[in-house]
Design an enzyme around this catalytic site. Structure first.
Site, PDB file in Angstrom:
ATOM      1  N   GLU A  33       4.898  -6.169   1.614  1.00 33.73           N
ATOM      2  CA  GLU A  33       4.473  -6.767   0.335  1.00 33.73           C
ATOM      3  C   GLU A  33       3.889  -5.701  -0.579  1.00 33.73           C
ATOM      4  OE1 GLU A  33       2.033  -9.957   1.888  1.00 33.73           O
ATOM      5  OE2 GLU A  33       0.363  -8.589   2.230  1.00 33.73           O
ATOM      6  N   CYS A  47     -18.010   3.052 -26.855  1.00 30.36           N
ATOM      7  CA  CYS A  47     -19.265   3.768 -26.995  1.00 30.36           C
ATOM      8  C   CYS A  47     -19.879   3.985 -25.615  1.00 30.36           C
ATOM      9  CB  CYS A  47     -20.215   2.972 -27.878  1.00 30.36           C
ATOM     10  SG  CYS A  47     -19.441   2.493 -29.417  1.00 30.36           S
ATOM     11  N   GLY A  94       0.787  -1.237   0.000  1.00 29.54           N
ATOM     12  CA  GLY A  94       0.000   0.000   0.000  1.00 29.54           C
ATOM     13  C   GLY A  94       0.815   1.280   0.000  1.00 29.54           C
ATOM     14  N   TYR A 124      -1.826  -2.392 -12.002  1.00 32.65           N
ATOM     15  CA  TYR A 124      -3.292  -2.287 -12.008  1.00 32.65           C
ATOM     16  C   TYR A 124      -3.753  -1.563 -13.273  1.00 32.65           C
ATOM     17  CZ  TYR A 124      -2.448  -3.385  -7.081  1.00 32.65           C
ATOM     18  OH  TYR A 124      -2.022  -3.960  -5.916  1.00 32.65           O
ATOM     19  N   GLY A 167       3.124  -3.661  -4.067  1.00 34.08           N
ATOM     20  CA  GLY A 167       2.897  -4.002  -5.474  1.00 34.08           C
ATOM     21  C   GLY A 167       3.038  -2.758  -6.328  1.00 34.08           C
ATOM     22  N   ARG A 168       2.024  -1.894  -6.230  1.00 31.52           N
ATOM     23  CA  ARG A 168       1.925  -0.718  -7.098  1.00 31.52           C
ATOM     24  C   ARG A 168       3.208   0.132  -7.093  1.00 31.52           C
ATOM     25  NH1 ARG A 168      -3.036   1.956  -8.559  1.00 31.52           N
ATOM     26  NH2 ARG A 168      -4.076   0.795  -6.886  1.00 31.52           N
TER      27      ARG A 168
HETATM   28  C1  LIG Z   1      -3.128  -5.723  -2.986  1.00 33.44           C
HETATM   29  C2  LIG Z   1      -2.381  -6.175  -1.796  1.00 33.44           C
HETATM   30  C3  LIG Z   1      -1.049  -5.786  -1.610  1.00 33.44           C
HETATM   31  C4  LIG Z   1      -0.345  -4.802  -2.514  1.00 33.44           C
HETATM   32  O1  LIG Z   1      -0.906  -3.522  -2.415  1.00 33.44           O
HETATM   33  P1  LIG Z   1      -0.238  -2.288  -3.219  1.00 33.44           P
HETATM   34  O2  LIG Z   1      -1.156  -1.147  -2.958  1.00 33.44           O
HETATM   35  O3  LIG Z   1      -0.189  -2.673  -4.657  1.00 33.44           O
HETATM   36  O4  LIG Z   1       1.135  -2.075  -2.654  1.00 33.44           O
HETATM   37  C5  LIG Z   1      -0.367  -6.333  -0.537  1.00 33.44           C
HETATM   38  N1  LIG Z   1      -0.974  -7.188   0.312  1.00 33.44           N
HETATM   39  C6  LIG Z   1      -2.248  -7.572   0.171  1.00 33.44           C
HETATM   40  C7  LIG Z   1      -2.840  -8.517   1.139  1.00 33.44           C
HETATM   41  C8  LIG Z   1      -3.004  -7.071  -0.876  1.00 33.44           C
HETATM   42  O5  LIG Z   1      -4.282  -7.425  -1.001  1.00 33.44           O
END
Ligand SMILES: *Cc1c(COP(=O)(O)O)cnc(C)c1O
Length: 389
Positions: free
Chosen positions: A262, A336, A228, A365, A264-265
């Site tokens: 963990e 459309c 996050g 995403y 991601g983004r």
């Molecule tokens: C989606 C998610 C992440 C990654 O979140 P980001 O905002 O992409 O960093 C990590 N842990 C869990 C459990 C998630 O659902």
């Protein structure tokens, strides 16, 4: 460690493309590697958390392989992601989370010996204990703490993990299941947190988890602080301060503990571009529109976030009399539906038919959350800028 969005290699590549090549996803794997190197360096002190990349942000196999040397493992949220990540990176360390895991998925996780399962409910813990039989399984229990998440992009309220009352019932289940080895606590509470907010949240998770794990008798506990980390679509050069975060989060760790994150983004978003060309420019009821090839069925991000997606304009038209606009222009796609908007009323010096629009921050995403088949337009091509390939 500011590393501004680098358009050079992307625009050089785009120059070599023809109109039929658009739309295209351009994945700057060199930039991804460079960014991951910096994140790794920022999280290298004693006590610094391990990094598990959340595959759902962008599970492209090329991304996974490029990231593998810089991360400790991967977080997956389904049996499909689990198989996919292991195929791309054989032997990777895996944490398997997500609500609503089926028996088949749990069995797959047991068969493939994933390193950690993040358990989301007491019922899931019981089912896992039954499925595992006499096989040892290492789990983290996912906690869902209340508290103010003001200002975040997405608070993970709802069915994610167990609240502090519900998680108490796990003690009794664990007592009956000697093959389930409780290793620690997992918490992913919100998305879109800046450095300070992320550190405050880390402290909150640790303050809750430590006494709970001590009571449960866990030695050398692991605490997964989630993902996050914020990215700013309105200001692509303002990035999460991994340097400051790495320094201060390491100071929160106590000897004997393993912290883990963990994200991601914030890892993959800057490495992706969605590039396309302008098919038409026109006015309707006083508003100027540029209609681009492709649409939000291929990059759903601006619709889900409700934002103006950042872009760079590369003049491409050679026609003197090409329809053009100046000032406030709304960039739309070929769908459309009035919802097919990339960016609304953005100020542009000049945009003309034949120009190329390169949307940045399309590495997370974006393609993988999009409804590709809507209207059956041609799929984008995928281009990887990778000097190691
Ligand atoms: C989606 C998610 C992440 C990654 O979140 P980001 O905002 O992409 O960093 C990590 N842990 C869990 C459990 C998630 O659902």
């Amino acid at each position: 460690m500011r590393n501004l969005v680098n358009t050079e290699s992307v625009s050089a590549h785009v120059r070599g493309l023809a109109a039929e090549d658009f739309p295209a996803y351009i994945y700057d794997i060199d930039a991804l590697r460079q960014h991951a190197t910096q994140i790794r360096a920022a999280l290298s002190r004693p006590g610094a958390p391990e990094i598990f990349y959340a595959a759902k942000a962008n599970p492209d196999a090329v991304f996974l392989k490029a990231l593998a040397p810089f991360v400790d493992g991967f977080e997956v949220a389904s049996g499909g992601e689990l198989e996919h990540v292991l195929a791309a990176v054989p032997g990777a360390r895996i944490a398997f989370g997500g609500p609503g895991k089926t028996d088949a998925e749990l069995e797959k996780a047991l068969d493939l010996r994933v390193e950690r399962i993040h358990v989301e409910s007491p019922y899931e813990l019981k089912r896992l204990a039954n499925l595992a039989g006499s096989t040892n399984v290492d789990v983290l229990l996912r906690v869902n703490l209340a508290g103010s998440r003001a200002g975040v992009a997405l608070a993970m309220t709802g069915p994610f993990g167990m609240d502090p009352d519900l998680i108490e019932s796990c003690h009794a289940i664990l007592a009956e299941a000697p093959h389930i080895r409780l290793r620690g606590i997992h918490a992913h509470l919100a998305s879109g947190l800046g450095t300070e907010a992320m550190l405050v949240q880390a402290q909150e998770i640790l303050d809750w988890a430590r006494p709970w794990l001590e009571k449960a008798g866990v030695v050398h506990p692991e605490i997964n602080l989630g993902g996050g980390m914020a990215v700013d679509y309105a200001s692509p050069d303002d990035r999460f301060d991994w340097q400051a975060y790495g320094l201060r989060v390491s100071e929160l760790a106590r000897p004997g503990e393993t912290l883990r994150i963990e994200p991601g983004r914030a890892i993959s978003v800057y490495a992706g571009w969605y590039v396309t060309d302008v098919l038409d420019v026109k006015q309707a009821h006083g508003e100027q529109f540029a209609v681009l090839r492709g649409g939000t069925m291929q990059i759903r991000t601006p619709v889900t976030k409700g934002h103006n997606h950042p872009f760079v304009l590369l003049p491409g038209s050679d026609q003197e009399d090409a329809p053009a606009a100046e000032g406030a222009v709304t960039l739309v796609g070929q769908l459309c539906t009035p919802k097919d908007v990339f960016a609304r009323q953005v100020q542009i010096d000049r945009i003309a038919v034949g120009d190329i629009v390169a949307f940045s921050m399309a590495g997370a995403y974006a393609w993988n959350i999009s409804h590709h088949d809507f209207l059956m337009h041609p799929k984008p091509g995928f281009h990887y800028l990778d000097s190691h390939a």
